[in-house]
Design an enzyme around this catalytic site. Structure first.
Site, PDB file in Angstrom:
ATOM      1  N   HIS A 112      46.882  36.091  44.438  1.00  0.00           N
ATOM      2  CA  HIS A 112      47.634  35.903  42.909  1.00  0.00           C
ATOM      3  C   HIS A 112      46.538  36.662  42.173  1.00  0.00           C
ATOM      4  O   HIS A 112      45.521  36.976  42.086  1.00  0.00           O
ATOM      5  CB  HIS A 112      47.468  34.342  42.596  1.00  0.00           C
ATOM      6  CG  HIS A 112      46.170  33.981  42.417  1.00  0.00           C
ATOM      7  ND1 HIS A 112      45.356  33.564  43.695  1.00  0.00           N
ATOM      8  CD2 HIS A 112      45.438  33.483  41.357  1.00  0.00           C
ATOM      9  CE1 HIS A 112      44.256  33.084  43.345  1.00  0.00           C
ATOM     10  NE2 HIS A 112      44.002  32.974  41.860  1.00  0.00           N
ATOM     11  N   LEU A 113      47.225  36.867  40.709  1.00  0.00           N
ATOM     12  CA  LEU A 113      46.408  37.546  39.674  1.00  0.00           C
ATOM     13  C   LEU A 113      46.868  36.782  38.457  1.00  0.00           C
ATOM     14  O   LEU A 113      47.656  35.903  38.217  1.00  0.00           O
ATOM     15  CB  LEU A 113      46.817  38.950  39.227  1.00  0.00           C
ATOM     16  CG  LEU A 113      46.729  39.968  40.635  1.00  0.00           C
ATOM     17  CD1 LEU A 113      48.173  39.987  41.432  1.00  0.00           C
ATOM     18  CD2 LEU A 113      46.492  41.250  40.062  1.00  0.00           C
TER      19      LEU A 113
END
Length: 461
Positions: free
Chosen positions: A226-227
């Site tokens: 994830h970012l």
């Protein structure tokens, strides 16, 4: 300068936890979230290059297609109705006096109520279905899916690239970008994830929008790829700083102390023709850091064209220079284990100069010197280690054998980890603080740097 803003003083809401894990083959019908469809023709390379005629065209298109910025905000606000957040935002800001124009947010509830960070031992750890992961998200926590119509993000029609709420947000619209959520990738950047990050930066028409990534051992708290996508009310002073070339690598740069608070590798997308090269350079850099078990953080922002000459700091006060997508990659010390929040934890946003304090005491009393000392002790690589890494990254980006560019006198350090190099150095010389603001002192306790009157709090609109 903006003034202190109080965001929503509603009673704290408690987010419920789901025990249901979606199957990897789940279909779009499993969620009511919409798709955001875009094309590469929607990309904005330079925010300041748009002319009035272009704006009129965009306004005409808005009848059929909502802007990404508006969709993100609308869906994020709707998520409030479903108790998607651990708390209501109630933050204050202040700017720290000093060379680097650091900004600091007070967010006590994030420190108390965010999900407890997991314990990790390596940059690459296998995905674990038994631990929290983003297949456990509630349907109402999913804001929308991403789909590029002319250049598909992936060849697999079952892939689902989504944007979801961050249940412990730093700011309004703070969200998570989760590439191929159904594939359950560990927290290691893929070329596909880099592509999505770059695409979103090119789609959002706002220079306060950022995308961030934290590796394992670099403050990541969940081992599912994830970012972070978020806005920050202040410009990072990093975007105004002069860089230097990364040896003989075209379009690759570095910045290091004293030009900035910690060292970083820098890439910038100046024209759309360099879109593929820009993505691959970022990926090659983080791939090498991952393979060598070097923790890292990534910060994407809109910045003026990179300079390698002139003043160390040069702001575009007249607003005439281009605003280009720029990537800052911070190789950093490996942080083994889960560190509970204290004053602040130096992750991607913090290394870019945007700090979050978890205690009112630190928020009121901290000065630039104290912040730099914490970053030096918990994140910054020493000069020799970073220089050695730059030689190796130059080889990786050019396509040479790693070690080709490295001077002979650096070979003695080859194969050693950052902690081992630090231990070796300490056995030959006594420790001296590296903060630019305290180098001139010959003696004195390090704790003395925290004394003094706290900077004045400015109220923000």
């Amino acid at each position: 300068m903006r003034k202190i803003v109080m965001l929503g003083a509603n009673a704290r809401t408690q987010r419920s936890a789901s025990s249901i894990q979606l199957p990897t083959e789940y279909s779009p019908s499993a969620s009511s979230a919409p798709y955001y469809n875009y094309t590469t023709g929607d990309f904005i390379v330079d925010l300041r290059a748009k002319k009035k005629d272009d704006d009129e065209i965009l306004l005409d298109q808005e009848d059929d297609k909502k802007k990404l910025k508006e969709l993100l905000h609308e869906r994020w606000e709707n998520a409030r109705e479903f108790n998607a957040f651990n708390y209501s935002l109630n933050c204050m800001y202040r700017c720290l006096d000093g060379k680097y124009d650091l900004s600091m947010q007070l967010n006590i509830e994030r420190g108390e109520l965010r999900r407890k960070p997991m314990h990790f031992k390596n940059i690459k750890e296998p995905f674990n279905h038994l631990r929290f992961n983003f297949t456990k998200l509630h349907d109402k926590e999913i804001l929308f899916y991403l789909k590029c119509e002319d250049e598909p993000i992936s060849d697999d029609p079952l892939d689902r690239h989504l944007v979801a709420v961050n249940s412990s947000p730093l700011e309004r619209d703070h969200s998570l970008i989760i590439p191929s959520v159904n594939k359950c990738h560990p927290q290691v950047l893929t070329l596909q994830a880099v592509r999505i990050a770059v695409d979103l930066m090119l789609l959002v028409d706002d220079d306060t929008f950022h995308i961030l990534f934290n590796s394992l051992l670099g403050q990541a708290s969940v081992n599912h790829l994830h970012l972070h996508a978020m806005y920050w009310p202040y410009d990072s002073d990093l975007i105004h700083r002069k860089c230097e070339p990364l040896h003989d690598v075209p379009d690759a740069f570095v910045i290091r102390p004293p030009a900035w608070i910690c060292p970083a590798i820098v890439f910038q997308l100046a024209k759309i023709e360099d879109y593929e090269t820009f993505k691959r350079n970022i990926f090659k850099c983080v791939e090498y850091l991952t393979e060598t078990n070097q923790a890292h953080n990534m910060f994407l922002a809109r910045a003026q064209p990179i300079r390698i000459s002139g003043a160390e700091k040069e702001e575009d006060r007249r607003g005439e220079r281009p605003q280009l997508v720029t990537c800052y990659i911070f190789p950093r010390m490996n942080m083994i284990g889960a560190k509970p929040p204290s004053n602040f934890n130096p992750a991607a946003n913090e290394l870019a100069g945007n700090l979050t304090s978890y205690t009112i005491r630190f928020f009121e009393s901290a000065n630039e010197q104290a912040v730099i000392r914490i970053i030096e002790e918990e994140a910054s690589l020493d000069d020799d280690t970073f220089q050695s890494l730059c030689f190796d990254l130059a080889d990786v980006l050019i396509g040479r054998s790693v070690g080709t560019s490295r001077p002979v006198d650096l070979d003695v350090l080859e194969g050693l980890t950052s902690p081992e190099i630090d231990e070796l150095r300490d056995s030959f010389q006594s420790f001296m603080p590296r903060s630019p603001s305290i180098r001139h002192r010959n003696s004195g306790s390090r704790s003395q740097s925290d004394d003094g009157c706290p900077p004045k709090l400015d109220a923000l609109n």
